[in-house]
Design a protein around this motif. Sequence first.
Motif, mmCIF file in Angstrom:
data_model
loop_
_atom_site.group_PDB
_atom_site.id
_atom_site.type_symbol
_atom_site.label_atom_id
_atom_site.label_comp_id
_atom_site.label_asym_id
_atom_site.label_seq_id
_atom_site.Cartn_x
_atom_site.Cartn_y
_atom_site.Cartn_z
ATOM 1 N N ALA A 1 10.376 1.952 -4.047
ATOM 2 C CA ALA A 1 10.389 0.628 -3.419
ATOM 3 C C ALA A 1 10.743 0.736 -1.943
ATOM 4 N N ALA A 2 11.702 1.631 -1.609
ATOM 5 C CA ALA A 2 12.056 1.833 -0.202
ATOM 6 C C ALA A 2 10.871 2.389 0.583
ATOM 7 N N ALA A 3 10.123 3.320 -0.024
ATOM 8 C CA ALA A 3 8.947 3.881 0.658
ATOM 9 C C ALA A 3 7.878 2.820 0.854
ATOM 10 N N LEU A 4 7.685 1.961 -0.129
ATOM 11 C CA LEU A 4 6.673 0.909 -0.017
ATOM 12 C C LEU A 4 7.044 -0.116 1.050
ATOM 13 N N ARG A 5 8.347 -0.339 1.239
ATOM 14 C CA ARG A 5 8.762 -1.281 2.282
ATOM 15 C C ARG A 5 8.420 -0.749 3.667
ATOM 16 N N GLY A 6 8.294 0.580 3.793
ATOM 17 C CA GLY A 6 8.001 1.155 5.097
ATOM 18 C C GLY A 6 6.543 1.497 5.309
ATOM 19 N N THR A 7 5.659 1.130 4.381
ATOM 20 C CA THR A 7 4.241 1.402 4.543
ATOM 21 C C THR A 7 3.452 0.112 4.518
ATOM 22 N N GLY B 1 -2.313 4.515 -1.800
ATOM 23 C CA GLY B 1 -0.912 4.251 -2.116
ATOM 24 C C GLY B 1 -0.098 5.488 -2.434
ATOM 25 N N TRP B 2 -0.662 6.393 -3.255
ATOM 26 C CA TRP B 2 0.107 7.544 -3.711
ATOM 27 C C TRP B 2 0.575 8.454 -2.575
ATOM 28 N N PRO B 3 -0.249 8.778 -1.561
ATOM 29 C CA PRO B 3 0.255 9.652 -0.487
ATOM 30 C C PRO B 3 1.504 9.099 0.199
ATOM 31 N N GLY B 4 1.632 7.780 0.279
ATOM 32 C CA GLY B 4 2.783 7.202 0.962
ATOM 33 C C GLY B 4 4.062 7.218 0.147
ATOM 34 N N ILE B 5 3.948 7.314 -1.182
ATOM 35 C CA ILE B 5 5.145 7.273 -2.026
ATOM 36 C C ILE B 5 5.375 8.577 -2.779
ATOM 37 N N ARG B 6 4.498 9.531 -2.572
ATOM 38 C CA ARG B 6 4.577 10.761 -3.358
ATOM 39 C C ARG B 6 5.929 11.440 -3.232
ATOM 40 N N SER B 7 6.408 11.610 -2.014
ATOM 41 C CA SER B 7 7.676 12.301 -1.796
ATOM 42 C C SER B 7 8.819 11.575 -2.497
ATOM 43 N N ASP C 1 9.904 21.247 -7.635
ATOM 44 C CA ASP C 1 10.024 20.071 -6.776
ATOM 45 C C ASP C 1 9.785 20.429 -5.319
ATOM 46 N N ARG C 2 10.305 21.570 -4.884
ATOM 47 C CA ARG C 2 10.103 21.985 -3.498
ATOM 48 C C ARG C 2 8.627 22.193 -3.198
ATOM 49 N N ARG C 3 7.892 22.769 -4.138
ATOM 50 C CA ARG C 3 6.467 23.022 -3.926
ATOM 51 C C ARG C 3 5.670 21.726 -3.998
ATOM 52 N N ALA C 4 6.175 20.740 -4.757
ATOM 53 C CA ALA C 4 5.447 19.483 -4.914
ATOM 54 C C ALA C 4 5.628 18.554 -3.730
ATOM 55 N N ARG C 5 6.620 18.837 -2.878
ATOM 56 C CA ARG C 5 6.831 17.981 -1.714
ATOM 57 C C ARG C 5 5.667 18.120 -0.741
ATOM 58 N N GLU D 1 5.291 14.564 6.221
ATOM 59 C CA GLU D 1 5.776 13.245 5.840
ATOM 60 C C GLU D 1 4.815 12.166 6.323
ATOM 61 N N ILE D 2 4.616 11.155 5.466
ATOM 62 C CA ILE D 2 3.811 10.004 5.881
ATOM 63 C C ILE D 2 4.608 9.186 6.878
ATOM 64 N N PRO D 3 4.096 8.888 8.053
ATOM 65 C CA PRO D 3 4.860 8.137 9.045
ATOM 66 C C PRO D 3 5.226 6.752 8.542
ATOM 67 N N VAL D 4 6.409 6.316 8.948
ATOM 68 C CA VAL D 4 6.894 5.008 8.547
ATOM 69 C C VAL D 4 6.420 3.960 9.535
ATOM 70 N N SER D 5 5.914 2.859 9.027
ATOM 71 C CA SER D 5 5.435 1.778 9.886
ATOM 72 C C SER D 5 6.491 0.692 9.982
ATOM 73 N N ARG D 6 7.079 0.543 11.123
ATOM 74 C CA ARG D 6 8.111 -0.476 11.288
ATOM 75 C C ARG D 6 7.522 -1.881 11.257
ATOM 76 N N SER D 7 6.243 -2.010 11.596
ATOM 77 C CA SER D 7 5.603 -3.326 11.598
ATOM 78 C C SER D 7 4.615 -3.440 10.447
ATOM 79 N N ALA D 8 4.934 -2.805 9.331
ATOM 80 C CA ALA D 8 4.018 -2.774 8.202
ATOM 81 C C ALA D 8 3.749 -4.173 7.688
#
Length: 512
Positions: free
Chosen positions: A141-147, A170-176, A239-243, A247-254
Motif C-alpha cells: 500500500a505504501a508503494a502504491l501511494r508513491g506510484t 502495476g507489478w514492477p512498481g510494487i515488486r520490491s 529474497d536478495r536475488r528476487a529484488r 528501484e522504481i522511482p517514486v512519484s511525489r505528484s502521483a
Amino acid sequence: MPVSSRTRAPLPLIAVAGFSALLAAIPLIYLGVRIADAGIDGVLAVFARPRLGLLLANTLLLAASVTVASTLLGIAGALVLSRVRLPFSRTLAVLAVLPLAVPSYLAAFGWLAAIPGASGFWPSWLVLTVVTTPYVLLPVAAALRGTSATLSEVARTLGYGPVRTFLAVGWPGIRSSAVAGALLVCLYVLADFGGVALFRFPVLTTAIHQAYGASFDRNYAAVLAAVLVTIALVIFLIDRRARPSREIPVSRSAARARVNWGGLAPLAMAIVAAPAVLAVGVPLASLIARLVNAQTVRELDLAGLVQASATTIALSAVGAVIAVLLALPIATIAARFAGRTSRILEAAGSLPLAIPGIVVGLGLVFFSLLAVPALYQSAAMLAFAYGVLFLPKAIGTIRSSIERVPRELEEVASSLGYAAFRQWWHVTARLARPGIVVATLFITVTAMKELPATLMLRPTGTNTLAMELWSKTDVAAYGAAVPYALALVLLAAVPAVMLSPRSERLSTGRER
C-alpha cells in the motif's frame, strides 16, 4: 554518514554495525556450541531419525502455503485500498491492520473456543495467513501511494485487460515491497510456535520446544534449530536475488485515480475486511461470549491485569528502542553502500527473525551466565531479547526509508563542512524519521505478542499479558484467559492503527 553507494563505508560505521550484528548472532553462537558438543555422530543421528522428514515437510509446506496466500491477499487488499473508490474507506484501512494486534496463539485460542475440535494443517494455515496478511499489505500500500495510476489507465485504453495491465504496469512498481513483505511472512511462519502448538500441528518449532522442555536432549533441539536457521538463510538469499536491480522511482505528484466498482464494491470491501474478521472478529466474539460468564468476572484479578499490562507496554517499548538502535548502523550501510560487507551485515542482522524465540532465550541465558551474570533473569535481558528478535524488521523498514532520502541533500551538507555523523544526524536521520517511527511502532506491536522468549527470560514474579494468556490457555482455563486476551488486543491495536495506510499522522510525516 556517506553519500555514495560506490564508496567504502567508514571504519567507525562498519565497527558499530558489526557490533550490532555480533549481538544479534548470540543465539547462533549458542547453537554452534551445542552442535559442537553433539559432534558429527550426534548430528548424523538426528538426521537419521524418521520423524525429521515429517517435521521438515510440514514446516516447508506451511511456510510456503501461508506465504503465497498472505501475499495474494495482501496485494489484493492494498490494491483495493489504493485504487478502488469505496464507502467507509478509512474504517477499512484500520480494519486492514488490526490482525497485527493479534498473535497467532490468541487467534488459535479464539478459534478453538469456537470450534474445540479444530487441529492440524488447515486451521494452522488459516490462522497464520490472516494474522500475517498486513506484513504484505502495508508495504505494498505504501508503494502504491508513491506510484501513479496514469500508466495503468493508458494500458487499459490500449486494450490491456486487468491482469495484463497489473503484470505490465502495476507489478514492477510494487515488486520490491511485495517480496519484502513475503519474506517477513515466511520467516514469521518458520519461527511461529504458539498457533501451531495449539492446533497440534507438528513442525520444527514445536519439536524444538518439546525437546528443550524435556531437558534431556538439548543437542537434538539445537540441531533442529540449526536446520531452521539454514532454511531461513536460503530464503534470505533467494529474497536478495528476487529484488529488482533498479528501484522504481517514486512519484511525489502521483495521480491517485480511483475506479468505481459499482455493484462489486461489497466484494472489494470483503477482500480487505476478511483477514480482520477471521483473525480478530471470530476470536473476539468467542472470547466475549465467555467473558459474560459471571464466574469469569468474579475470578478476574484486576490488579494483576493492570500490572501485566504495564509490564507489557514497558518491556515492548524498550525492546523496540533497542531494536531500532541496533538496526540504524546496519540499515545505513545497506542503504548507502554496495559490496560484500553490506550484504554480510544485512544478512547477519536479518537472521534472528527465523530463530525460534526459545532458542534466542536460551542463547541469551547462556550469554548472560557466561559474560554478564548480573543480567540473568532481569527485565533488561528480556527487553534486549525483544530487540534481537525483531531487529530484522527494523532493518528492512529503516533501510527503505533511508534509500528514499535524496543523496543530493547529503552532498550539500558535506560541502558545507558537516562531519559524517553530523551530516547523517541532521539530514539523513531527520528525513528518514517517519520510517524510524514506523519501525518502532511495528516492533512494539510485535514484542507485545512475543511468547517463547518471554517464557525463558522473564524475571521471577514478572508477568506479561502474553505470559498470563498462555499459562491459562495451557491448562484450558479459557474463561480466566479472556480478560488478558482482550487487554492484549486493545493495547496492541493502538500502535497497529497508527500504522494504518490512511494514518494521517504518518502520511503527513512521509510527505514532509
